[in-house]
Design a protein around this motif. Structure first.
Motif, PDB file in Angstrom:
ATOM      1  N   ASN A  16       3.973 -10.066 -12.417  1.00  0.00           N
ATOM      2  CA  ASN A  16       2.706 -10.115 -12.667  1.00  0.00           C
ATOM      3  C   ASN A  16       1.948  -8.919 -13.011  1.00  0.00           C
ATOM      4  OD1 ASN A  16       2.408 -13.004 -10.991  1.00  0.00           O
ATOM      5  ND2 ASN A  16       3.613 -11.382  -9.790  1.00  0.00           N
ATOM      6  N   ASN A  17       2.354  -8.419 -14.227  1.00  0.00           N
ATOM      7  CA  ASN A  17       2.016  -7.145 -14.637  1.00  0.00           C
ATOM      8  C   ASN A  17       0.764  -7.232 -15.593  1.00  0.00           C
ATOM      9  OD1 ASN A  17       1.611  -4.237 -15.264  1.00  0.00           O
ATOM     10  ND2 ASN A  17       3.821  -4.088 -15.509  1.00  0.00           N
ATOM     11  N   ASP A  18      -0.331  -7.535 -14.563  1.00  0.00           N
ATOM     12  CA  ASP A  18      -1.716  -7.594 -15.461  1.00  0.00           C
ATOM     13  C   ASP A  18      -2.828  -6.925 -14.493  1.00  0.00           C
ATOM     14  OD1 ASP A  18      -3.214  -9.789 -14.172  1.00  0.00           O
ATOM     15  OD2 ASP A  18      -1.400 -10.990 -14.681  1.00  0.00           O
ATOM     16  N   ARG A  19      -3.920  -6.395 -14.822  1.00  0.00           N
ATOM     17  CA  ARG A  19      -5.003  -5.771 -14.059  1.00  0.00           C
ATOM     18  C   ARG A  19      -5.731  -6.848 -13.134  1.00  0.00           C
ATOM     19  NH1 ARG A  19      -5.346  -3.394 -19.103  1.00  0.00           N
ATOM     20  NH2 ARG A  19      -5.186  -1.376 -19.189  1.00  0.00           N
ATOM     21  N   GLU A  20      -5.779  -7.949 -13.483  1.00  0.00           N
ATOM     22  CA  GLU A  20      -6.345  -8.970 -12.667  1.00  0.00           C
ATOM     23  C   GLU A  20      -5.487  -9.469 -11.169  1.00  0.00           C
ATOM     24  OE1 GLU A  20      -8.107 -13.371 -12.683  1.00  0.00           O
ATOM     25  OE2 GLU A  20      -8.494 -12.355 -14.451  1.00  0.00           O
ATOM     26  N   TRP A  21      -4.639  -9.529 -11.443  1.00  0.00           N
ATOM     27  CA  TRP A  21      -3.428  -9.505 -10.338  1.00  0.00           C
ATOM     28  C   TRP A  21      -3.366  -8.440  -9.647  1.00  0.00           C
ATOM     29  CZ3 TRP A  21       0.854  -7.206  -8.422  1.00  0.00           C
ATOM     30  CH2 TRP A  21       1.428  -7.779  -7.236  1.00  0.00           C
ATOM     31  N   PHE A  22      -3.179  -7.160 -10.190  1.00  0.00           N
ATOM     32  CA  PHE A  22      -3.032  -6.084  -9.290  1.00  0.00           C
ATOM     33  C   PHE A  22      -4.233  -5.757  -8.537  1.00  0.00           C
ATOM     34  CE2 PHE A  22      -3.467  -1.126  -8.837  1.00  0.00           C
ATOM     35  CZ  PHE A  22      -1.869  -0.945  -8.381  1.00  0.00           C
ATOM     36  N   LYS A  23      -5.462  -5.944  -9.199  1.00  0.00           N
ATOM     37  CA  LYS A  23      -6.719  -5.858  -8.497  1.00  0.00           C
ATOM     38  C   LYS A  23      -6.799  -6.847  -7.333  1.00  0.00           C
ATOM     39  CE  LYS A  23     -11.831  -5.394  -9.402  1.00  0.00           C
ATOM     40  NZ  LYS A  23     -12.864  -5.895 -10.683  1.00  0.00           N
ATOM     41  N   THR A  24      -6.426  -7.874  -7.518  1.00  0.00           N
ATOM     42  CA  THR A  24      -6.316  -8.921  -6.345  1.00  0.00           C
ATOM     43  C   THR A  24      -5.495  -8.594  -5.111  1.00  0.00           C
ATOM     44  OG1 THR A  24      -6.785 -10.632  -7.948  1.00  0.00           O
ATOM     45  CG2 THR A  24      -6.120 -11.524  -5.543  1.00  0.00           C
ATOM     46  N   ASN A  25      -4.367  -7.898  -5.729  1.00  0.00           N
ATOM     47  CA  ASN A  25      -3.087  -7.301  -4.534  1.00  0.00           C
ATOM     48  C   ASN A  25      -3.406  -5.818  -4.324  1.00  0.00           C
ATOM     49  OD1 ASN A  25      -1.393  -9.876  -4.191  1.00  0.00           O
ATOM     50  ND2 ASN A  25      -2.131  -9.919  -6.301  1.00  0.00           N
ATOM     51  N   GLN A  26      -4.619  -5.275  -4.670  1.00  0.00           N
ATOM     52  CA  GLN A  26      -4.700  -3.806  -4.334  1.00  0.00           C
ATOM     53  C   GLN A  26      -4.222  -3.346  -3.058  1.00  0.00           C
ATOM     54  OE1 GLN A  26      -6.109  -1.521  -6.757  1.00  0.00           O
ATOM     55  NE2 GLN A  26      -5.669   0.224  -5.673  1.00  0.00           N
ATOM     56  N   SER A  27      -4.407  -4.276  -2.042  1.00  0.00           N
ATOM     57  CA  SER A  27      -4.345  -3.553  -0.482  1.00  0.00           C
ATOM     58  C   SER A  27      -2.968  -3.661  -0.362  1.00  0.00           C
ATOM     59  CB  SER A  27      -5.077  -4.632   0.477  1.00  0.00           C
ATOM     60  OG  SER A  27      -4.661  -5.921   0.276  1.00  0.00           O
ATOM     61  N   GLN A  28      -2.194  -4.710  -0.889  1.00  0.00           N
ATOM     62  CA  GLN A  28      -0.594  -4.617  -0.768  1.00  0.00           C
ATOM     63  C   GLN A  28      -0.238  -3.451  -1.201  1.00  0.00           C
ATOM     64  OE1 GLN A  28       2.149  -7.842  -1.403  1.00  0.00           O
ATOM     65  NE2 GLN A  28       0.355  -9.275  -1.801  1.00  0.00           N
ATOM     66  N   TYR A  29      -0.766  -3.208  -2.592  1.00  0.00           N
ATOM     67  CA  TYR A  29      -0.259  -1.834  -3.436  1.00  0.00           C
ATOM     68  C   TYR A  29      -0.305  -0.464  -2.115  1.00  0.00           C
ATOM     69  CZ  TYR A  29      -0.231   2.333  -6.216  1.00  0.00           C
ATOM     70  OH  TYR A  29      -0.124   3.408  -6.468  1.00  0.00           O
ATOM     71  N   GLU A  30      -1.450  -0.476  -1.664  1.00  0.00           N
ATOM     72  CA  GLU A  30      -1.973   0.458  -0.656  1.00  0.00           C
ATOM     73  C   GLU A  30      -1.082   0.554   0.534  1.00  0.00           C
ATOM     74  OE1 GLU A  30      -4.100   2.932  -1.240  1.00  0.00           O
ATOM     75  OE2 GLU A  30      -5.112   2.089  -3.143  1.00  0.00           O
ATOM     76  N   ASP A  31      -0.783  -0.316   1.077  1.00  0.00           N
ATOM     77  CA  ASP A  31       0.031  -0.737   2.290  1.00  0.00           C
ATOM     78  C   ASP A  31       1.545  -0.374   2.172  1.00  0.00           C
ATOM     79  OD1 ASP A  31      -2.371  -1.204   3.428  1.00  0.00           O
ATOM     80  OD2 ASP A  31      -2.042  -3.306   3.763  1.00  0.00           O
ATOM     81  N   ARG A  32       1.903  -0.942   1.043  1.00  0.00           N
ATOM     82  CA  ARG A  32       3.301  -1.239   0.793  1.00  0.00           C
ATOM     83  C   ARG A  32       4.045   0.232  -0.171  1.00  0.00           C
ATOM     84  NH1 ARG A  32       4.733  -7.355  -0.185  1.00  0.00           N
ATOM     85  NH2 ARG A  32       3.691  -8.230   1.968  1.00  0.00           N
ATOM     86  N   VAL A  33       3.042   0.739  -1.036  1.00  0.00           N
ATOM     87  CA  VAL A  33       3.788   1.596  -1.986  1.00  0.00           C
ATOM     88  C   VAL A  33       2.938   3.019  -1.797  1.00  0.00           C
ATOM     89  CG1 VAL A  33       4.015   2.239  -4.439  1.00  0.00           C
ATOM     90  CG2 VAL A  33       4.250  -0.219  -3.454  1.00  0.00           C
ATOM     91  N   ARG A  34       1.565   3.009  -2.009  1.00  0.00           N
ATOM     92  CA  ARG A  34       0.851   4.144  -2.050  1.00  0.00           C
ATOM     93  C   ARG A  34       1.038   4.986  -0.757  1.00  0.00           C
ATOM     94  NH1 ARG A  34      -4.065   5.435  -6.225  1.00  0.00           N
ATOM     95  NH2 ARG A  34      -5.051   3.812  -4.955  1.00  0.00           N
ATOM     96  N   THR A  35       0.631   4.163   0.602  1.00  0.00           N
ATOM     97  CA  THR A  35       0.627   4.983   1.679  1.00  0.00           C
ATOM     98  C   THR A  35       1.820   5.486   2.175  1.00  0.00           C
ATOM     99  OG1 THR A  35      -1.395   3.606   2.377  1.00  0.00           O
ATOM    100  CG2 THR A  35       0.046   4.658   4.126  1.00  0.00           C
ATOM    101  N   PRO A  36       3.006   4.731   2.046  1.00  0.00           N
ATOM    102  CA  PRO A  36       4.458   5.303   2.035  1.00  0.00           C
ATOM    103  C   PRO A  36       4.501   6.523   1.285  1.00  0.00           C
ATOM    104  CG  PRO A  36       4.388   2.993   1.901  1.00  0.00           C
ATOM    105  CD  PRO A  36       3.119   3.399   1.398  1.00  0.00           C
ATOM    106  N   ALA A  37       4.303   6.559  -0.020  1.00  0.00           N
ATOM    107  CA  ALA A  37       4.469   7.446  -1.053  1.00  0.00           C
ATOM    108  C   ALA A  37       3.906   8.973  -0.569  1.00  0.00           C
ATOM    109  CB  ALA A  37       4.213   7.134  -2.527  1.00  0.00           C
ATOM    110  N   LEU A  38       2.730   8.619  -0.030  1.00  0.00           N
ATOM    111  CA  LEU A  38       1.850   9.777   0.153  1.00  0.00           C
ATOM    112  C   LEU A  38       2.198  10.399   1.758  1.00  0.00           C
ATOM    113  CD1 LEU A  38      -1.901   8.484  -0.590  1.00  0.00           C
ATOM    114  CD2 LEU A  38      -0.368  10.077  -1.615  1.00  0.00           C
ATOM    115  N   ASN A  39       2.730   9.607   2.633  1.00  0.00           N
ATOM    116  CA  ASN A  39       3.417  10.112   3.859  1.00  0.00           C
ATOM    117  C   ASN A  39       4.628  10.580   3.539  1.00  0.00           C
ATOM    118  OD1 ASN A  39       1.319   8.756   5.273  1.00  0.00           O
ATOM    119  ND2 ASN A  39       2.301   6.809   5.841  1.00  0.00           N
ATOM    120  N   PHE A  40       5.249  10.163   2.491  1.00  0.00           N
ATOM    121  CA  PHE A  40       6.568  11.034   2.232  1.00  0.00           C
ATOM    122  C   PHE A  40       6.379  12.517   1.641  1.00  0.00           C
ATOM    123  CE2 PHE A  40       9.696  11.918  -1.353  1.00  0.00           C
ATOM    124  CZ  PHE A  40      10.646  12.190  -0.641  1.00  0.00           C
TER     125      PHE A  40
END
Length: 223
Positions: A16-40
């Motif tokens: 689902n590589n499009d901006r609208e999908w990403f925007k809708t699922n931004q919180s998932q990105y934060e919880d599952r990808v960005r926050t773990p990466a920043l913690n690492f």
């Protein structure tokens, strides 16, 4: 840190590589990808400093060690807006961009690896590295031997012909032809998701220390 959920989100993003999908699922990105990466990245601050006080581990959403999720598709046929991998670079403090010496962690569904070195250096920097190899071959050979012993492989693009000013019969001609000086070691998803991934990276990057020190010496950077 990273978990199977991180990989699951990247799978969904690939489909689902499009901006609208990403925007809708931004919180998932934060919880599952960005926050773990920043913690690492935060957990790697000590180990990176131990390798060299000149390299930085900056746990910031923008402008730190975590590479942005948006792709630069201006010069690419692929116009999808987001990267389907996580890229983390611990850069030299004097460096401003991705083409500088650094330690790197790549997390993706198709491949995970850790790396160290310099990718696509500008011509002046590349020339400096080549002349350093020519004038100081022993230090470079020692760095290569340490990498090989640690299971790392130097990879990247190379010239077909010898670079200008160097003899085709030079004993290190294959090394002088390199356009990238990146040492890579594959890692598994299980290793990325393990509790000791920080410790693992710390030990593995130790094998690349001599290469990083050599590249910094060639580029007149502190190490």
């Amino acid at each position: 840190m990273f978990s199977q959920q991180s990989f699951d989100f990247l799978t969904l993003l690939t489909a689902n590589n499009d901006r609208e999908w990403f925007k809708t699922n931004q919180s998932q990105y934060e919880d599952r990808v960005r926050t773990p990466a920043l913690n690492f990245i935060e957990a790697m601050q000590g180990p990176i400093l131990a390798l060299s006080p000149r390299f930085t581990a900056i746990p910031k959403k923008v402008g730190g060690s975590l590479m942005r999720p948006q792709r630069d598709s201006r010069f690419s046929k692929d116009k999808t807006p987001y990267k389907t991998n996580v890229g983390i670079q611990f850069r030299h403090f004097q460096a401003k961009d991705v083409h500088a010496p650094g330690f790197y962690v790549h997390v993706a569904n198709d491949e995970c690896f850790i790396a160290a070195g310099i990718w696509h250096p500008e011509s002046q920097a590349l020339n400096a590295i080549r002349h350093c190899i020519d004038e100081n071959p022993n230090g470079y050979k020692k760095a290569l031997a340490t990498l090989k012993q640690g299971g790392f492989e130097l990879t990247g693009d190379s010239l077909i012909r010898p670079p200008r000013g160097f003899d085709s019969q030079h004993p290190l001609i294959d090394e002088l032809k390199r356009k990238d000086f990146i040492a890579i070691k594959p890692v598994t998803k299980a290793q990325v998701c393990s509790d000791d991934f920080v410790e693992f990276c710390s030990k593995e990057f130790e094998q690349t220390r001599s290469l990083m020190a050599y590249l910094c010496f060639a580029l007149s950077l502190d190490f």
